[in-house]
Structures are given as structure tokens and as C-alpha cells.
Design an enzyme around this catalytic site. Structure first.
Site, mmCIF file in Angstrom:
data_model
loop_
_atom_site.group_PDB
_atom_site.id
_atom_site.type_symbol
_atom_site.label_atom_id
_atom_site.label_comp_id
_atom_site.label_asym_id
_atom_site.label_seq_id
_atom_site.Cartn_x
_atom_site.Cartn_y
_atom_site.Cartn_z
ATOM 1 N N CYS A 230 37.103 51.975 41.497
ATOM 2 C CA CYS A 230 36.795 50.971 40.471
ATOM 3 C C CYS A 230 36.993 49.552 41.027
ATOM 4 O O CYS A 230 36.417 49.190 42.031
ATOM 5 C CB CYS A 230 37.618 51.235 39.213
ATOM 6 N N VAL A 231 37.824 48.738 40.368
ATOM 7 C CA VAL A 231 38.005 47.359 40.788
ATOM 8 C C VAL A 231 38.559 47.279 42.206
ATOM 9 O O VAL A 231 38.258 46.339 42.950
ATOM 10 C CB VAL A 231 38.919 46.610 39.791
#
Length: 564
Positions: free
Chosen positions: A298-299
Site C-alpha cells: 500500500c502506502v
């Protein structure tokens, strides 16, 4: 006495009914005009009105004909109305079908709007969908037959229990999704044996204990998102990606990020990139290896792409043997429903939520709940507030509620620079430590995984990684979404994934030529990783946590994962 199983006998709506529904639609249009929402042209509105009345009268007609035998009725697909009373009782059947009819026409009305750009239309549709979910008769005690039945059965105890649950959630400022005492970090979550071998102001570095006599010479360093805790990849033992990877003969390191507090008010994205570079160098030095495999989720995957661009610019790209991106985005032009939260007004509002320099993780949890409001909000309102049911133990939802705080400067810049302005894909538009970033310079072998039903990082958005990285790349599309599509151990035999060994220019082309493989993508990834660096070494000396140059600080999972 009226028989509740006999449908109403009125053949057609009377004048009062017609006047009421005409007024209702007219008032809705007036309210939208007063709010500045552009409506469709008059002829289109007339067509929508005709369609509504046609469907409404068809619904009424169905209630004047004898009910079909139960075996002939279509199976209810909406779980909110699974209780048989929604069909067997004419009053509740009418509510269910009327709600479905009105909801459908409200959403179609947004699609029919003219003179609005697609972003505004998407925002209106998102808001309308949220409203439609909220107005469901299943969400209210007096219009839900199951709640009424439960209230009679328990003499109202369900409502008192539900009130207790609701007041508890109000007190903690967060919706509860699972039983609170079933799981504990270090006992049956994040329980893979290992040691914390390094601690900084931003992260702890965990090294896991090998379980095989030999291991791959090139170790694996995992960067989880600092939104929530790292143990999404170390849930219960049977679901743990970390435990599984260790069993594959991989030396695994995990970064456990610190939940933000006031001391991190000045932390920005540059600090997370620098932390990733530092962790890479730490593992390389500890094991005396030239390079490491990396995973970014993800991030942290977005940040890993920036780290690779930074290393390429510094002519240090060979420090990373491969990069695995799990549901990660670099091009945010197709970033899905989270884009609804990044207009200028909302960014100004978000800036006011962090007076101490960090964003309370409960705010972000509420935002993600809104993306799946029917499942993550209203389902629990009905089950745990109205029906007074006990919470079911579920490790994934325990993790989902174990929120972390975010550095305010980083969070606002991330939403602005990436989600709103999409700067990362523009060569030189973003810099880290004064070094301009260019993803087109990244030639590191990459494994890109996307979830077919991902609502946070849509598959078409993750696919865009393939358009910006320049090294050899393998794309895999997994069944399910942002979490279940990743956390899918092979032993579970769940879902599927799609592989296409031929070049594809678009996600649609990839899917069209892909072959479906039952079960988890983990084995495919393991084979890919091993093919890139097959050499093995004995699992001794520095491969044992604490036995090398970095002494053990404490047992895994460490302290940062427990910090509030």
C-alpha cells in the site's frame, strides 16, 4: 382479523398515494436545485419520472397478484434482507421493494445529470450511495422485522445490550467490529518468533528466527503501511505471511513503524524514504550481502517506488535485488473512491484536525469505513446495536480497528501531492532530500500484485505501475480486495489469481489473455523470488536474530506495535 400472509387487495394506488409520491419527487428535485446541484433537462426529468411511475405501478401490480410459491421466488442476494420475514410479511416486503425501487432511481438520477464533470458526478454518486445505504429500512428498529421479533423475544434486552455497545463505541470514538479480548498481539497475533534488532525514532527492525537449515542468501525486507499495524502480514499463525515466508527458507526482516505522536510533528515523506534506505543498508551490513529483496504494501509500496527512484538517481540501485508491490499505487489518476476526500475544502478541514502535529488514527478508520459503509458501518449498527448480538472474533477486523496515528505534515502532503496533484509520475516534480525522482529510471525487477475487488487501490490504478517502471516485471491479479487478496495463505484454498505471460498494454488486455489459477498467489511469488536469486546459505551466525553485529533489543513483535 387481518391475515399477515395475505397480500393487500388494493388494485391501484389511490389519489392520496399519487399526490404523495409526486410531491416527494418534486421536493427532492427542489432540494437538489437549492443545494446547487445541476439537474437533467426537463425532457430527461420527464422521462425519469415516467420510468419511476412505470416501475412503481409495476411494483404495485405485483402486490395485487397471488404470491408465487417460495420455491419459485428468486433467491435474495442482498444480505440485509435475508430474513424470510422481508418476503413473507406483505408490509415488510413492500418496504423492501419500495426501498430498492427508490434507491435505484436515485442512483440513476445521478447518472442522468448533464453539465457536470465526471469527477463531480462520481462524488455525487458516492454521496448518494452512502445516503441510500443509510436510509435502508434494515437500519431502523421499527422497520426491521428481525429486530421487532428479537425485541419481543428478549423483552427488549437486545435494545439495552445494543445501547451498551453503542455507548461503549461513543466513549472510545470508534466503531467496534470484533470481540475485544479474543486476540492479543504477541500471543495469537504477531506471534512469529523473532527479535527487534534495531530501534529508531521512526521504526523498529524485526528479524525473524529461521525454521529451515538453509535459507536464500538474499534476505527479504518488508515495508508495511504505517496506516494500521505491521501484523496484517502476521495475523494468526495459519494466516501469517511472515511465518509462511520463513518456512519457505527466506530470511525475513520487518519494519514496524511508530504510531505518530507530538514528537513526529515535522516528519515528512522524505523521512520515510530515508528510513527505507537506512533499513536496506542495515540488513545488507548485518548479513554482509550486496542486496536485499523488498516488499512494499500500500502506502509503503508507493514509498518503495520513490526509494527505488532515489537509489537509481544516486547510482545505488543494485542495493535492491527485487521489489514486490502489494496493492500499491504511483499514478493516482484512477485511485478510486478515496479521491472524493481530496478536494480543496476537505484538505483544509483535514488540516484543522491535527493541532498537535499528528492525525488521530480513528479519523482515517472512519474514512475507510465509509468506503464500505454497508458492510463496515450499517451491518454493525443492525447486528450489534439493534439486535444486541455478541461480536464475533475475527483477527482481520481486530487489526482493522487497531489504528495508528499519522504525522500531520506527511498525511496532508501525501493527499495533496499524490492523490490531488499526481506528481510522482512526473519526472522531477517531486524530490527527496534534494534528489529529483524519476520512476522511469527504475530498472529493479518488480512483482506487482493487485486485488480485483480492491476499493482502496483499484486494480486499474495498481496496473499503472507497469507503465512507469522500466525493469523486468511480473503482474498478478488476485481475487478479492485490498486485504483478503493479499492475506490469502495457500493452505486455505481460497480465491484465485490470474497470470498472463504475454505482454499486455492495458489491464483489460491482461485479463483477456490471462489464465486463472485457483488459490493463493503466494507460491507464484515465492518461485519468482527464488528464480531471481537462487543461492542459499546456512541458517546460522548473523541469520539468527541477535547473533550478529546487532544484539537483540527485545522479542518480536517489539514495543512500537503496542504503542497507542
Amino acid at each position: 382479523m387481518t391475515n399477515p400472509d395475505v397480500p393487500p387487495t388494493t388494485a391501484t394506488p389511490d389519489l392520496a398515494d399519487l399526490q404523495h409520491w409526486t410531491w416527494l419527487m418534486g421536493r427532492a428535485q427542489q432540494m437538489m436545485l437549492e443545494a446547487g446541484v445541476p439537474l437533467a433537462p426537463a425532457e430527461s426529468l420527464a422521462e425519469q419520472t415516467r420510468d419511476f411511475w412505470s416501475d412503481y405501478l409495476a411494483l404495485w401490480q405485483r402486490f395485487t397478484t397471488p404470491a408465487a410459491p417460495e420455491a419459485e421466488r428468486p433467491k435474495e442476494k442482498d444480505r440485509r434482507f435475508a430474513n424470510p420475514a422481508w418476503r413473507s410479511n406483505p408490509a415488510f416486503d413492500w418496504m423492501r421493494q419500495s426501498y430498492a425501487l427508490i434507491a435505484d432511481h436515485m442512483l440513476r438520477g445521478v447518472d442522468a445529470l448533464e453539465g457536470v464533470d465526471e469527477r463531480t458526478r462520481a462524488q455525487l454518486k458516492f454521496a448518494t450511495s452512502g445516503f441510500v445505504d443509510a436510509m435502508s429500512p434494515s437500519n431502523f428498529a421499527v422497520t426491521n422485522p428481525e429486530v421487532i421479533e428479537k425485541t419481543i423475544e428478549t423483552r427488549g434486552q437486545n435494545l439495552l445490550t445494543g445501547l451498551t455497545n453503542m455507548l461503549s463505541d461513543i466513549g472510545r470514538g470508534q466503531l467496534t467490529h470484533t470481540e475485544g479480548t479474543a486476540f492479543e498481539v504477541g500471543r495469537n497475533l504477531a506471534a512469529t518468533p523473532g527479535k527487534v534488532v534495531k530501534r529508531t525514532a521512526l521504526y523498529e527492525l524485526i528479524q525473524y528466527t529461521p525454521t529451515t537449515e538453509t535459507v536464500l542468501a538474499t534476505p527479504l525486507l518488508i515495508f508495511p503501511p504505517w496506516i494500521n499495524r505491521f501484523y496484517i502480514l502476521d495475523l494468526t499463525p495459519e494466516k501469517s505471511f511472515i511465518r509462511w515466508a520463513v518456512a519457505q527458507g527466506i530470511t525475513v526482516f520487518m519494519v514496524s513503524w511508530k504510531s505518530a505522536d507530538a514528537s513526529m510533528a515535522d516528519v515528512i515523506w522524505d523521512d520515510y524514504v530515508a528510513a527505507q534506505v537506512e533499513a536496506i543498508d542495515t540488513v545488507r551490513g548485518l548479513l554482509d550481502v550486496p542486496a536485499v529483496h523488498t516488499v512494499g504494501y500500500c502506502v509503503a509500496g508507493t514509498t518503495l517506488a520513490a526509494t527505488l527512484a532515489w537509489l537509481a538517481a544516486k547510482e545505488q540501485a543494485d542495493k535492491v535485488a527485487s521489489a514486490t508491490f502489494l496493492t500499491a499505487q504511483v499514478d493516482f489518476s484512477r485511485a478510486g473512491e478515496l479521491l472524493h476526500f481530496v478536494d480543496d475544502e476537505q484538505l483544509k478541514m483535514i488540516a484543522t484536525l491535527s493541532p498537535q502535529g499528528f492525525l488521530d488514527g480513528r479519523y482515517l478508520a472512519a474514512t475507510f469505513n465509509l468506503l464500505r459503509g454497508r458492510d463496515l458501518i450499517w451491518n454493525y449498527v443492525t447486528n450489534n446495536y439493534l439486535l444486541g448480538k455478541d461480536y464475533a472474533p475475527f483477527d482481520l477486523l481486530h487489526w482493522n480497528g487497531d489504528v495508528t496515528n499519522l504525522p500531520a505534515k506527511w498525511h496532508l502532503a501525501y493527499l495533496t501531492d499524490l492523490y490531488r496533484d499526481n506528481l510522482l509520475i512526473q519526472p522531477g516534480a517531486m524530490s527527496v532530500g534534494g534528489v529529483p525522482l524519476d520512476l522511469g529510471k527504475v530498472e529493479t525487477p518488480a512483482y506487482v500484485q493487485a486485488g480485483r475487488e480492491d476499493h482502496i487501490a483499484p486494480a486499474e490504478s495498481v496496473w499503472k505501475l507497469t507503465e512507469h517502471l522500466r525493469g523486468p516485471l511480473r503482474f498478478v491479479l488476485a481475487g478479492s480486495g485490498h486485504i483478503a487478496g493479499v492475506v490469502n495463505p495457500p493452505a486455505a484454498g481460497k480465491y484465485q489469481h490470474w497470470i498472463n505471460d504475454q505482454p499486455a498494454d492495458t489491464l483489460d488486455a491482461f485479463v483477456a489473455g490471462a489464465r486463472e489459477v485457483k488459490g493463493s498467489w503466494w507460491n507464484d511469488w515465492s518461485a519468482w523470488l527464488r528464480a531471481h536469486a537462487p543461492a542459499t546459505v546456512a541458517a546460522d551466525d548473523a541469520r539468527i536474530p541477535g547473533a550478529g553485529a546487532l544484539p537483540a533489543i527485545e522479542d518480536a513483535p517489539g514495543s512500537y506495535v503496542r504503542a497507542r
